[in-house]
Design an enzyme around this catalytic site. Structure first.
Site, short mmCIF file in Angstrom:
data_model
loop_
_atom_site.label_atom_id
_atom_site.label_comp_id
_atom_site.label_asym_id
_atom_site.label_seq_id
_atom_site.Cartn_x
_atom_site.Cartn_y
_atom_site.Cartn_z
N PRO A 44 35.61 -14.02 31.79
CA PRO A 44 34.89 -14.57 30.64
C PRO A 44 33.72 -15.44 31.13
O PRO A 44 33.91 -16.32 31.96
CB PRO A 44 35.95 -15.42 29.93
CG PRO A 44 37.26 -14.88 30.42
CD PRO A 44 37.02 -14.44 31.82
N GLN A 122 39.02 -13.30 25.77
CA GLN A 122 39.74 -14.53 26.09
C GLN A 122 39.81 -15.40 24.84
O GLN A 122 38.79 -15.84 24.32
CB GLN A 122 39.04 -15.29 27.21
CG GLN A 122 39.82 -16.52 27.67
CD GLN A 122 39.05 -17.35 28.68
OE1 GLN A 122 38.03 -17.95 28.36
NE2 GLN A 122 39.54 -17.40 29.91
N TYR A 204 40.81 -27.01 29.14
CA TYR A 204 40.80 -26.81 27.70
C TYR A 204 42.20 -27.03 27.14
O TYR A 204 43.12 -27.43 27.85
CB TYR A 204 40.19 -25.45 27.37
CG TYR A 204 38.74 -25.38 27.81
CD1 TYR A 204 37.80 -26.30 27.31
CD2 TYR A 204 38.29 -24.46 28.75
CE1 TYR A 204 36.48 -26.28 27.73
CE2 TYR A 204 36.97 -24.44 29.17
CZ TYR A 204 36.07 -25.35 28.66
OH TYR A 204 34.76 -25.35 29.08
#
Length: 385
Positions: A44, A122, A204
């Site tokens: 990604p 993703q 994240y």
């Protein structure tokens, strides 16, 4: 269990030996019901290009991802795509929280398939690292609420350095996150993606729950490793239930926070094993992202040893990523058994036809050249690129 593999000292050798079966990098790999034509994969790559701020992928995404598929990549994974508006890194990110976005993604997946590449997406939630200025604007700090930003969410009210303090998720909020991953996975199937990757890396939201440096909770979603990994495993189970039994499910981990007392490769391997039991098939191993000021020993293939460790210790299939820039590096990693595939990020952005170039360099003799480009093959041009 995965067999013990040789040391990554092989990466320091100037030469490699290609087996009679051809380069390992260009052997197909099958994951559940999906055969991927080679081990040259695109991770990604955030583009921050949704200028309409509605999460809908644009022509840029079609061309950006499509060029890499036409260039011979085996798997092309679309950028970190938010499961909810507040899960975006910036307001220029792609999303999959509504059907309009799924319809737009379907155009992309159809083209990738037409070029012989597998398509992945993703699914992500940025947590406390959300609501930043999009990369093209290059402004420090959080995007102000009055300028289109939003309140961010995290396991605990602990800010990422330089960003606003997040709100700690309550029980209902955590369950809503699981539901959002579930719904996004359902739309990914409708959009025609061949596989789904759950983003649990780079600081994240899911990584924030995993790490004891960002998860200070004392309820069932925090504390020991079982508590801190609970959300990820619940997300994996929810996504698996939506995508069915034939579609592969990947998880991206940061194998280490590069900080004392933080998330590390031992914990990564343990949770990867549990995620495999919960329905995940393959693990995309990166590092870092939870903290801003840490010392990372960046160098050629510097994260590949972490992929090797997780794959070996957990007995799972893994990919390596990070400063892997040449066909020889990548072939050494896959041929040695250190990883099952290699993710090429910046190398692919510099040269979307990297896979075709690597095949020629390694003597793979593959047939992945688009017919429109066959007259440009080196043997037709006296070996010249």
């Amino acid at each position: 269990m995965r067999a013990r593999v040789p040391s990554l000292a092989v990466l320091r050798l100037p030469d490699i030996v290609v087996s009679d079966d051809g380069p390992a990098l260009f052997r197909p790999i099958t994951i559940r019901g999906l055969e991927i034509r080679n081990r040259v994969w695109v991770p990604p790559l955030c583009q921050y290009s949704v200028t309409a701020r509605d999460g809908v992928p644009t022509d840029w995404h079609l061309v950006h991802l499509g060029s890499m598929a036409a260039g011979g990549a085996g798997l092309v994974i679309a950028e970190a795509t938010a499961i909810s508006p507040e899960g975006r890194i910036s307001d220029h990110d792609t999303g999959l929280w509504n059907d309009e976005q799924a319809v737009a993604w379907a155009r992309v997946t159809a083209f990738l398939r037409s070029q012989g590449a597998a398509s992945g997406i993703q699914l992500a939630h940025a947590g406390r690292k959300a609501s930043v200025w999009p990369e093209p604007m290059r402004r420090p700090g959080s995007q102000p609420i009055e300028a289109g930003g939003w309140r961010t969410l995290a396991p605990s009210a602990v800010a990422f350095d330089g960003l606003r303090e997040p709100d700690a998720l309550d029980e209902a909020g955590i369950l809503a996150v699981i539901d959002d991953f579930r719904a996004a996975a359902r739309r990914a199937v409708r959009a025609g993606f061949d596989l789904v990757e759950v983003h649990a890396a780079h600081g994240y939201l899911l990584h924030q729950f995993l790490s004891p440096l960002s998860n200070l909770r004392t309820d069932r979603w925090g504390g020991d490793l079982e508590g801190r990994s609970r959300l990820l495993l619940e997300v994996v189970r929810a996504v698996r239930a939506e995508i069915g039994e034939r579609m592969p499910l990947l998880v991206r981990f940061s194998a280490t926070d590069w900080a004392p007392g933080g998330w590390d490769e031992e914990q990564t391997a343990l949770v990867a094993s549990r995620a495999a039991e919960s329905g995940a098939d393959f693990f995309d191993i990166s590092t870092g992202g939870l903290l801003r000021d840490v010392r990372i020993p960046v160098g050629p293939a510097y994260q590949a040893a972490h992929a090797e460790f997780v794959g070996d210790r957990a007995g799972v299939a893994v990919s390596a990523v990070g400063r892997i820039t040449t066909p020889v590096q990548a072939e050494a990693i896959v041929a040695s058994g250190a990883a099952d595939a290699v993710m090429f990020g910046k190398a692919m952005m510099r040269d979307p036809h990297f896979a075709m170039r690597a095949a020629e360099a390694l003597g793979a003799g593959t047939s992945m050249w688009p017919p429109q480009y066959l007259r440009a093959r080196p043997e037709v041009n006296d070996g010249e690129w």
